[in-house]
Design an enzyme around this catalytic site. Structure first.
Site, PDB file in Angstrom:
ATOM      1  N   PHE A   1     -26.523  93.306  55.730  1.00 22.33           N
ATOM      2  CA  PHE A   1     -27.035  92.045  56.271  1.00 22.33           C
ATOM      3  C   PHE A   1     -26.431  91.680  57.630  1.00 22.33           C
ATOM      4  O   PHE A   1     -26.826  90.696  58.254  1.00 22.33           O
ATOM      5  CB  PHE A   1     -26.757  90.896  55.291  1.00 22.33           C
ATOM      6  CG  PHE A   1     -27.353  91.100  53.928  1.00 22.33           C
ATOM      7  CD1 PHE A   1     -28.694  91.434  53.789  1.00 22.33           C
ATOM      8  CD2 PHE A   1     -26.581  90.965  52.787  1.00 22.33           C
ATOM      9  CE1 PHE A   1     -29.257  91.635  52.532  1.00 22.33           C
ATOM     10  CE2 PHE A   1     -27.131  91.164  51.529  1.00 22.33           C
ATOM     11  CZ  PHE A   1     -28.471  91.506  51.401  1.00 22.33           C
TER      12      PHE A   1
ATOM     13  N   LYS B   1     -12.329 105.132  51.701  1.00 22.51           N
ATOM     14  CA  LYS B   1     -11.672 104.912  50.412  1.00 22.51           C
ATOM     15  C   LYS B   1     -12.700 104.703  49.310  1.00 22.51           C
ATOM     16  O   LYS B   1     -12.522 105.176  48.183  1.00 22.51           O
ATOM     17  CB  LYS B   1     -10.756 103.699  50.520  1.00 22.51           C
ATOM     18  CG  LYS B   1     -10.174 103.220  49.225  1.00 22.51           C
ATOM     19  CD  LYS B   1      -9.378 101.959  49.420  1.00 22.51           C
ATOM     20  CE  LYS B   1     -10.219 100.802  49.904  1.00 22.51           C
ATOM     21  NZ  LYS B   1     -11.302 100.445  48.951  1.00 22.51           N
TER      22      LYS B   1
ATOM     23  N   ASN C   1     -17.576  87.344  46.158  1.00 18.32           N
ATOM     24  CA  ASN C   1     -16.290  87.485  45.496  1.00 18.32           C
ATOM     25  C   ASN C   1     -15.149  87.588  46.516  1.00 18.32           C
ATOM     26  O   ASN C   1     -14.196  86.805  46.505  1.00 18.32           O
ATOM     27  CB  ASN C   1     -16.356  88.722  44.589  1.00 18.32           C
ATOM     28  CG  ASN C   1     -15.118  88.893  43.736  1.00 18.32           C
ATOM     29  OD1 ASN C   1     -14.488  89.936  43.786  1.00 18.32           O
ATOM     30  ND2 ASN C   1     -14.783  87.900  42.937  1.00 18.32           N
TER      31      ASN C   1
END
Length: 302
Positions: A100, A208, A15
Site C-alpha cells: 500500500f 529475515k 499490530n
C-alpha cells in the site's frame, strides 16, 4: 532561543503500528523536545458492533482489533484522515503493509512539512519490471524526505507485553536524526541502536522473513528441528557471506539477521501447515532457490 519541538505521526495502525504508537507515546511524555501528542493514522473500519475503529481507540485507548488488551497511552490520538494526520508532523513513522505504500505516498505528495523526517518499519520491498526497490527509497523519492529504517527480529505482541527485544535504526548520513529516532523508540525492554547503513539494515529485515518462511516449510513437513537448523545454517551462511563481501555493518547483521529468529519460526509454523503435502526433496530444493533469489536481490541492490 526557542527549542524546536518535534511532532510525531504514525502512518499505520495494525499490530506493529499500534505497538510503535505505544513505544513512542511513552517517550514523548518524558522528552521535552517532543510534543506529548502522538497521532496515529487509522484506515477506518466499522466493527461488528457498528462503531468506528478510530472512535473505539480514542474512547478506550486500545486498538481492540489489532492489539487487544494493550493500552496505547493516553496521548495517542487516532485520526482516519491521512492528510490531516500528517499536516503538523515533522517526524513520520511508516508502518503499513508494503503493497500500500506507493498509493499512500502519492496521497502525501505536497501535504507534508518541508522539514519532515521519515522512518520505515516495513519489512518488504516493491518489485517492479525495472527492478526491486526498497521501501525507504520509495518514500525518499516520492516525498523528497530523508528516510531511515527500523528493523529487528521482533514479534510485536511480545514487545507490547514488554518482553525484551532489540532493533537497529539504519541511517544514511545524519547521526543526529538517527539518535532522535533511537530516543523515541527505545525503552528498557526495547533496546535500539543506530548503524550508518540504511540498505543493509532494511534488507536484513526483509530477508529475515524469507528464512522464517523456509522454517515454516520445515515445520509444515514435520521434518524436525535438526532439519530446520541444517537448512537455516546453510541459508545464513549464504546470506552473510554475501553481506560480508558487500561491506554490511556488523550491527546490522547481528540485530536484523541473527537475533531471536527461532521465536519467529515458532510463531509462523501454524500458518504454514498448507505446505505439508509437499514432498521433502521438493521442499529442500524450493527453500534453497528461495534463499538464492533473496541473495541475488541483496547483491543487486548493493
Amino acid at each position: 532561543m526557542i527549542q524546536k519541538k518535534y511532532k510525531v505521526t504514525i502512518i499505520g495502525s495494525g499490530n506493529w503500528g499500534s505497538v510503535a504508537a505505544k513505544l513512542i507515546a511513552s517517550n514523548t511524555l518524558k522528552l521535552n523536545s517532543f510534543h506529548d501528542e502522538v497521532i496515529m493514522w487509522v484506515f477506518e473500519e466499522t466493527l461488528p458492533n457498528g462503531e468506528k475503529l478510530t472512535d473505539i481507540i480514542n474512547k478506550t485507548n486500545e486498538n481492540v482489533k489489532y492489539l487487544p488488551g494493550i493500552r496505547l497511552g493516553s496521548n495517542v490520538v487516532a485520526d482516519p484522515e491521512l492528510e490531516h494526520a500528517v499536516k503538523d508532523a515533522n517526524m513520520l513513522v511508516f508502518v503499513t503493509p508494503h503493497q500500500f505504500m506507493e498509493g499512500i505516498c502519492k496521497r502525501l505528495v505536497g501535504k507534508i512539512k518541508g522539514d519532515a523526517e521519515a522512518i520505515s518499519l516495513i519489512k518488504g520491498m516493491e518489485v517492479k519490471p525495472e527492478g526491486p526497490q526498497m521501501i525507504s527509497s520509495l518514500i525518499s523519492k516520492q516525498l523528497g524526505v530523508n528516510c531511515c529504517v527500523l528493523m529487528g527480529a521482533n514479534i510485536a505482541n511480545e514487545i507490547a507485553l514488554q518482553k525484551f527485544s532489540e532493533a537497529t535504526v539504519g541511517y544514511k548520513e545524519d547521526e543526529e536524526v538517527a539518535q532522535r529516532w533511537v530516543q523515541i523508540f527505545g525503552t528498557p525492554y526495547f533496546h535500539v541502536s543506530a548503524a550508518r547503513d540504511v540498505e543493509g539494515v532494511e534488507l536484513c529485515g526483509t530477508l529475515k522473513n524469507v528464512v522464517a518462511v523456509a522454517a515454516g516449510f520445515v515445520d509444515g513437513l514435520e521434518m524436525g528441528n535438526n532439519t530446520k537448523w541444517e537448512e537455516e545454517t546453510e541459508k545464513w551462511q549464504m546470506l552473510l557471506q554475501g553481506a560480508a563481501g558487500r561491506g554490511l555493518s556488523t550491527s546490522s547483521k547481528q540485530s536484523c539477521c541473527m537475533a531471536r529468529n527461532y521465536r519467529e519460526y515458532q510463531q509462523q509454523k501454524k500458518s504454514m501447515k498448507f505446505y505439508a503435502n509437499v514432498d521433502g526433496k521438493s521442499h529442500s530444493r524450493y527453500s534453497r532457490q528461495f534463499t538464492r533469489y533473496a541473495l541475488v536481490v541483496f547483491l543487486l541492490l548493493r
